[in-house]
Scaffold this motif. Structure first.
Motif, short mmCIF file in Angstrom:
data_model
loop_
_atom_site.label_atom_id
_atom_site.label_comp_id
_atom_site.label_asym_id
_atom_site.label_seq_id
_atom_site.Cartn_x
_atom_site.Cartn_y
_atom_site.Cartn_z
N ASN A 64 0.86 -1.23 0.12
CA ASN A 64 -0.01 0.04 -0.02
C ASN A 64 0.86 1.27 0.03
OD1 ASN A 64 -2.60 -1.12 -0.12
ND2 ASN A 64 -2.67 -1.38 2.07
N GLU A 65 2.05 1.14 0.67
CA GLU A 65 3.03 2.44 0.75
C GLU A 65 3.42 2.63 -0.92
OE1 GLU A 65 3.58 4.48 3.33
OE2 GLU A 65 1.89 3.50 3.95
N ASN A 68 1.15 4.12 -2.90
CA ASN A 68 0.78 5.57 -2.70
C ASN A 68 1.76 6.72 -2.98
OD1 ASN A 68 -2.14 5.11 -1.53
ND2 ASN A 68 -1.36 4.65 0.31
N LEU A 70 5.00 6.03 -1.91
CA LEU A 70 6.46 6.10 -0.91
C LEU A 70 7.33 4.93 -1.50
CD1 LEU A 70 4.91 7.31 2.28
CD2 LEU A 70 6.35 8.51 0.90
N PRO A 250 0.31 -0.29 9.75
CA PRO A 250 0.46 0.72 8.49
C PRO A 250 0.86 1.97 8.76
CG PRO A 250 -1.33 -0.85 8.13
CD PRO A 250 -0.86 -1.20 9.41
N ASP A 251 0.22 2.40 9.99
CA ASP A 251 0.49 3.74 10.40
C ASP A 251 1.81 4.08 10.72
OD1 ASP A 251 -0.45 6.41 10.86
OD2 ASP A 251 0.12 6.03 12.84
N HIS A 254 4.03 3.85 7.68
CA HIS A 254 3.89 5.15 6.88
C HIS A 254 4.64 6.24 7.52
CE1 HIS A 254 2.19 7.85 4.34
NE2 HIS A 254 2.05 8.98 5.18
N THR A 255 4.78 6.26 8.86
CA THR A 255 5.24 7.37 9.52
C THR A 255 6.92 7.21 9.33
OG1 THR A 255 3.52 7.24 11.26
CG2 THR A 255 5.72 8.37 11.83
N SER A 258 7.73 8.02 5.62
CA SER A 258 7.72 9.48 5.26
C SER A 258 8.72 10.42 5.86
CB SER A 258 6.29 10.14 6.16
OG SER A 258 5.21 9.25 5.38
#
Length: 260
Positions: A64-65, A68, A70, A250-251, A254-255, A258
């Motif tokens: 998913n990253e 999106n 990344l 996932p959070d 993503h952190t 990012s």
């Protein structure tokens, strides 16, 4: 473009025989070096039948990253030792173990052995054989429960090596606040990893862990941990299981990605 692959390898775990390590490498460009997340409880990360609550579904999170826009990430999962899991993932050097009634009869804290295996066997093997970044910024460590405690310990012990720690439902309650304070005061550097702490509050064990997480979150700045390098996420309805950790991973990922 190189296709995604899931590898397994058995590496020597001190005098305990070999230990299986999973290495997931997502689709990536040839010669590209990817960030890497080292994780505990490898058998629970990929196999949906591993536990009654399923797996962490880390592959989906990475995919998913990428979708999106990344970077992907290599996920390295180290299997736990089953009945020896809590022993392997609990350091001895922090202080006297509390709440032993929550642990099995064969429990003996040996977290330093796991940390040595991670740093001196797993990491060198991965960095030599897979397309991972070898700079501090590109490395994270993550785990849950005793694995969350172990990830926190290894991240703090090797603050110059890891840039991110994911401590999910971490077993901070194994030690007193006084022992934590003494330990942390001796470990602070000018370059501590970003600390992502998650906890639920939906069952008895998670409620106990929640109390210790709140105490730790207050204690860390007192010992010099930079407040802007900490993030606490509480999902009050979540219980102590893979379903909850699958939801929050996932959070965390993503952190981490990012901030590269």
């Amino acid at each position: 473009m190189t296709n995604s692959e899931l590898h397994t390898v058995n590496l020597p775990f001190h005098d305990k025989g070999d230990r299986r390590v999973w290495i997931y490498v997502p689709e990536h460009n040839e010669n590209e070096k990817l960030p890497v997340v080292y994780m505990t409880d490898g058998q629970n990360l990929f196999d949906d039948n591993a536990t009654p609550c399923g797996s962490w579904e880390v592959v989906k999170a990475v995919e998913n990253e990428i979708k999106n826009g990344l970077s992907g990430a290599v996920i390295v999962g180290i299997d736990n030792g089953n009945v020896y899991r809590d022993s392997e993932l609990t350091p001895k050097c922090i202080g006297e173990i509390q709440l032993r009634e929550l642990l099995n009869d064969i429990f003996t804290p040996q977290g330093e052995i796991f940390d040595d295996f991670l740093m001196n066997t797993v990491v060198p093997y991965v960095e030599e054989n897979f397309p991972v970044r070898t700079d501090r910024r590109g490395r994270a460590i993550c785990g849950s429960s005793s694995g969350g405690l172990m990830s926190f310990f290894s991240g703090v012990e090797h603050s110059g090596f890891f840039s991110f720690i994911g401590a999910f439902s971490p077993a901070f309650l194994c030690y007193t606040n006084d022992d934590w304070r003494k330990y942390l005061l001796n470990k602070m550097t000018d370059n501590m990893p970003y600390l992502y702490i998650y906890c639920g509050n939906g069952d008895e064990l998670e409620q106990m862990i929640f109390e210790s997480v709140e105490e730790m979150y207050d204690l860390l700045p007192e010992t010099g941990y930079p407040y802007d390098m900490m993030n606490e996420v509480i999902l009050f309805e979540n219980e102590h299981n893979e379903k909850a950790w699958r939801e929050i991973f996932p959070d965390f990922l993503h952190t981490f990605l990012s901030n590269l």
